[in-house]
Write an enzyme that holds these catalytic residues in place. Structure first.
Site, PDB file in Angstrom:
ATOM      1  N   LYS A  17      16.825 -20.711 -94.527  1.00  0.00           N
ATOM      2  CA  LYS A  17      18.032 -21.440 -94.945  1.00  0.00           C
ATOM      3  C   LYS A  17      18.471 -22.379 -93.816  1.00  0.00           C
ATOM      4  O   LYS A  17      18.899 -23.507 -94.059  1.00  0.00           O
ATOM      5  CB  LYS A  17      19.163 -20.464 -95.294  1.00  0.00           C
ATOM      6  CG  LYS A  17      18.969 -19.765 -96.629  1.00  0.00           C
ATOM      7  CD  LYS A  17      19.161 -20.716 -97.791  1.00  0.00           C
ATOM      8  CE  LYS A  17      19.014 -20.052 -99.137  1.00  0.00           C
ATOM      9  NZ  LYS A  17      19.153 -20.977-100.268  1.00  0.00           N
ATOM     10  N   ILE A  22      10.725 -24.331-108.859  1.00  0.00           N
ATOM     11  CA  ILE A  22      10.950 -25.452-107.930  1.00  0.00           C
ATOM     12  C   ILE A  22       9.694 -25.768-107.106  1.00  0.00           C
ATOM     13  O   ILE A  22       9.651 -26.768-106.411  1.00  0.00           O
ATOM     14  CB  ILE A  22      12.143 -25.190-106.970  1.00  0.00           C
ATOM     15  CG1 ILE A  22      12.029 -23.814-106.319  1.00  0.00           C
ATOM     16  CG2 ILE A  22      13.476 -25.357-107.686  1.00  0.00           C
ATOM     17  CD1 ILE A  22      12.909 -23.652-105.107  1.00  0.00           C
ATOM     18  N   TYR A  59      14.803 -15.083 -94.630  1.00  0.00           N
ATOM     19  CA  TYR A  59      15.779 -15.745 -95.507  1.00  0.00           C
ATOM     20  C   TYR A  59      16.747 -16.599 -94.673  1.00  0.00           C
ATOM     21  O   TYR A  59      16.947 -17.779 -94.952  1.00  0.00           O
ATOM     22  CB  TYR A  59      16.542 -14.683 -96.302  1.00  0.00           C
ATOM     23  CG  TYR A  59      17.635 -15.232 -97.178  1.00  0.00           C
ATOM     24  CD1 TYR A  59      17.364 -15.735 -98.445  1.00  0.00           C
ATOM     25  CD2 TYR A  59      18.965 -15.254 -96.739  1.00  0.00           C
ATOM     26  CE1 TYR A  59      18.366 -16.250 -99.242  1.00  0.00           C
ATOM     27  CE2 TYR A  59      19.981 -15.756 -97.536  1.00  0.00           C
ATOM     28  CZ  TYR A  59      19.675 -16.256 -98.787  1.00  0.00           C
ATOM     29  OH  TYR A  59      20.677 -16.770 -99.572  1.00  0.00           O
ATOM     30  N   LEU A  68      13.649 -17.609-113.820  1.00  0.00           N
ATOM     31  CA  LEU A  68      14.119 -16.289-114.279  1.00  0.00           C
ATOM     32  C   LEU A  68      13.600 -15.142-113.410  1.00  0.00           C
ATOM     33  O   LEU A  68      13.493 -14.013-113.868  1.00  0.00           O
ATOM     34  CB  LEU A  68      13.760 -16.063-115.768  1.00  0.00           C
ATOM     35  CG  LEU A  68      14.310 -17.126-116.735  1.00  0.00           C
ATOM     36  CD1 LEU A  68      13.886 -16.827-118.166  1.00  0.00           C
ATOM     37  CD2 LEU A  68      15.846 -17.189-116.658  1.00  0.00           C
ATOM     38  N   ILE A  71      30.149  -5.179-103.951  1.00  0.00           N
ATOM     39  CA  ILE A  71      31.213  -5.095-104.969  1.00  0.00           C
ATOM     40  C   ILE A  71      30.615  -4.780-106.342  1.00  0.00           C
ATOM     41  O   ILE A  71      31.155  -3.955-107.088  1.00  0.00           O
ATOM     42  CB  ILE A  71      32.077  -6.378-104.970  1.00  0.00           C
ATOM     43  CG1 ILE A  71      32.883  -6.419-103.664  1.00  0.00           C
ATOM     44  CG2 ILE A  71      32.978  -6.449-106.203  1.00  0.00           C
ATOM     45  CD1 ILE A  71      33.776  -7.625-103.479  1.00  0.00           C
TER      46      ILE A  71
HETATM   47  C1  UD2 Z   1      25.047 -10.498 -97.259  1.00  0.00           C
HETATM   48  C2  UD2 Z   1      24.263 -11.117 -98.374  1.00  0.00           C
HETATM   49  C3  UD2 Z   1      22.858 -11.331 -97.959  1.00  0.00           C
HETATM   50  C4  UD2 Z   1      22.779 -12.125 -96.665  1.00  0.00           C
HETATM   51  C5  UD2 Z   1      23.616 -11.414 -95.592  1.00  0.00           C
HETATM   52  C6  UD2 Z   1      23.675 -12.271 -94.346  1.00  0.00           C
HETATM   53  C7  UD2 Z   1      25.198 -10.444-100.511  1.00  0.00           C
HETATM   54  C8  UD2 Z   1      25.037  -9.558-101.698  1.00  0.00           C
HETATM   55  N1  UD2 Z   1      24.277 -10.270 -99.540  1.00  0.00           N
HETATM   56  O1  UD2 Z   1      24.564  -9.188 -96.991  1.00  0.00           O
HETATM   57  O2  UD2 Z   1      22.168 -12.047 -98.979  1.00  0.00           O
HETATM   58  O3  UD2 Z   1      23.215 -13.443 -96.878  1.00  0.00           O
HETATM   59  O4  UD2 Z   1      24.952 -11.244 -96.059  1.00  0.00           O
HETATM   60  O5  UD2 Z   1      24.484 -11.709 -93.378  1.00  0.00           O
HETATM   61  O6  UD2 Z   1      26.066 -11.300-100.448  1.00  0.00           O
HETATM   62  N2  UD2 Z   1      27.466  -1.417 -98.445  1.00  0.00           N
HETATM   63  C9  UD2 Z   1      27.844  -0.103 -98.607  1.00  0.00           C
HETATM   64  N3  UD2 Z   1      27.410   0.554 -99.725  1.00  0.00           N
HETATM   65  C10 UD2 Z   1      26.625  -0.024-100.677  1.00  0.00           C
HETATM   66  C11 UD2 Z   1      26.243  -1.377-100.479  1.00  0.00           C
HETATM   67  C12 UD2 Z   1      26.681  -2.036 -99.347  1.00  0.00           C
HETATM   68  O7  UD2 Z   1      28.563   0.475 -97.773  1.00  0.00           O
HETATM   69  O8  UD2 Z   1      26.268   0.650-101.664  1.00  0.00           O
HETATM   70  C13 UD2 Z   1      27.965  -2.141 -97.251  1.00  0.00           C
HETATM   71  C14 UD2 Z   1      26.832  -2.724 -96.431  1.00  0.00           C
HETATM   72  O9  UD2 Z   1      26.357  -1.782 -95.509  1.00  0.00           O
HETATM   73  C15 UD2 Z   1      27.520  -3.916 -95.787  1.00  0.00           C
HETATM   74  C16 UD2 Z   1      28.583  -4.338 -96.803  1.00  0.00           C
HETATM   75  O10 UD2 Z   1      28.720  -3.245 -97.679  1.00  0.00           O
HETATM   76  O11 UD2 Z   1      28.164  -3.540 -94.607  1.00  0.00           O
HETATM   77  C17 UD2 Z   1      28.170  -5.563 -97.574  1.00  0.00           C
HETATM   78  O12 UD2 Z   1      26.873  -5.346 -98.084  1.00  0.00           O
HETATM   79  P1  UD2 Z   1      26.154  -6.412 -99.034  1.00  0.00           P
HETATM   80  O13 UD2 Z   1      24.778  -5.919 -99.269  1.00  0.00           O
HETATM   81  O14 UD2 Z   1      26.999  -6.695-100.212  1.00  0.00           O
HETATM   82  O15 UD2 Z   1      26.132  -7.757 -98.189  1.00  0.00           O
HETATM   83  P2  UD2 Z   1      25.637  -8.076 -96.694  1.00  0.00           P
HETATM   84  O16 UD2 Z   1      26.798  -8.631 -95.974  1.00  0.00           O
HETATM   85  O17 UD2 Z   1      24.918  -6.930 -96.102  1.00  0.00           O
END
Ligand code: UD2
Length: 310
Positions: free
Chosen positions: A148, A57, A144, A34, A189
């Protein structure tokens, strides 16, 4: 009917998997500490076939005990935040890498147990190759991503040395109901939907031209189950995305369109060190496991918004 252990089963992805497994008549033991999961995510599925165990784990005695009588393990427990892994690399090592080693050790002792575990698109780092294929060796940008990737290497070695059969699924940007919007590093999202519900404009980081491959959680569950049911021997890694990408500007537009809102986003500074483009080549998982992304972005957004506003 089979009996599965789902580590991280109270988390966002894990709880959808537990739901699908229990609905198809399987019995499930959920193991979750949790730390990022919530008991309420699985409470409604707990029954005589679905058991919840609060535990870690890193507790090898507990793992050994739970794996007995299991046909397969879905290992989703992890330190899931990339920024947190950068702040606490040792925790990422102990949870993400050592934790997966603990699970592999259980499988070594119980050779009939099949393992499917969560890897990540983070193994690729900033490859500049788009769409990215499993054969590309990336340079991870965070503990991370590195851990992985090391989990996959470990699993490959366990297959070669001890005949442990496993699959690592490289999740791209997963979204859907139960994704927690409460941290600044939550999935974009979940954050955008949270802002919409409050009638607030979200902040797009940078110019919004960056792209992501968003995959609905139901399709991720499909990939997990297909990987478990596959008869493939040894170890294999697969991308799990939709094989289509969208800019963050377009994402906001589509979301507004889906919910009938007309709210311009604000723009803020770009996130430091973030990758610009991310797109999965999914032909390997389509061909070898029969995976097909079923929920398009619009439908997925609609379902997620409905859940958030219910
Ligand atoms: C994703 C994964 C992360 C890691 C990474 C590896 C998720 C939630 N995160 O990060 O765990 O695996 O990929 O590459 O799946 N953004 C905005 N406004 C906001 C939040 C985000 O513009 O309020 C943009 C952010 O700058 C990015 C995109 O949205 O360009 C996606 O952001 P994210 O945090 O959902 O995921 P990401 O791809 O950075």
């Amino acid at each position: 009917m089979a009996h599965y252990l789902v580590t991280g089963g109270a988390g966002f992805i894990g709880s959808h998997l537990v739901e699908a497994l229990s609905l198809t008549g399987h019995s499930v033991t959920v193991l979750d500490n949790l730390s990022s999961g919530h008991k309420k995510n699985v409470e409604t599925f707990v029954s005589n076939r679905v058991k919840f165990v609060e535990g870690d784990i890193r507790d090898t005695a507990l793992l050994d005990q739970l794996v007995k009588n299991c046909d397969g393990i879905f290992h989703l427990a992890a330190l899931v935040s990339v920024p947190q892994s950068i702040e606490q690399p040792k925790d990422s090592f102990e949870i993400n890498l050592q934790g997966t080693l603990n699970v592999l050790e259980c499988c070594r002792k119980q050779p009939h147990v099949r393992l499917v575990f969560a890897s990540s698109a983070a193994v690729y780092g900033d490859t500049k190759i788009c769409p990215v294929k499993e054969t590309i060796v990336g340079i991870p940008l965070s503990p991370y991503g590195l851990h992985k990737w090391m989990c996959e290497e470990q699993a490959g070695l366990y297959a070669a040395l001890y005949s442990v059969n496993s699959v690592g699924l490289r999740f791209f940007n997963v979204f859907g109901p139960r994704q927690d919007p409460s941290s600044p590093y939550s999935g974009v999202i979940s954050i955008f939907i949270d802002r919409l519900r409050r009638g607030q404009a979200p902040t797009i980081f940078g110019d919004g031209s960056q792209t992501r491959d968003f995959v609905y959680v139901g399709d991720v569950v499909q990939a997990l189950i297909k990987a478990m049911n596959s008869k493939k021997q040894g170890f294999a890694a697969y991308n799990v995305g939709r094989g289509e990408s969208v800019t963050i500007n377009m994402l906001w537009k589509i979301l507004c369109n889906v919910v009938g809102a007309d709210l311009p986003a604000k723009f803020g500074p770009a996130r430091e060190g973030e990758i610009h483009t991310s797109l999965a080549n999914i032909s390997k998982i389509e061909m070898e496991l029969g995976y097909a992304a079923e929920t398009n972005l619009k439908e997925g957004l609609k379902k997620t918004y409905e859940w958030a506003t219910q």
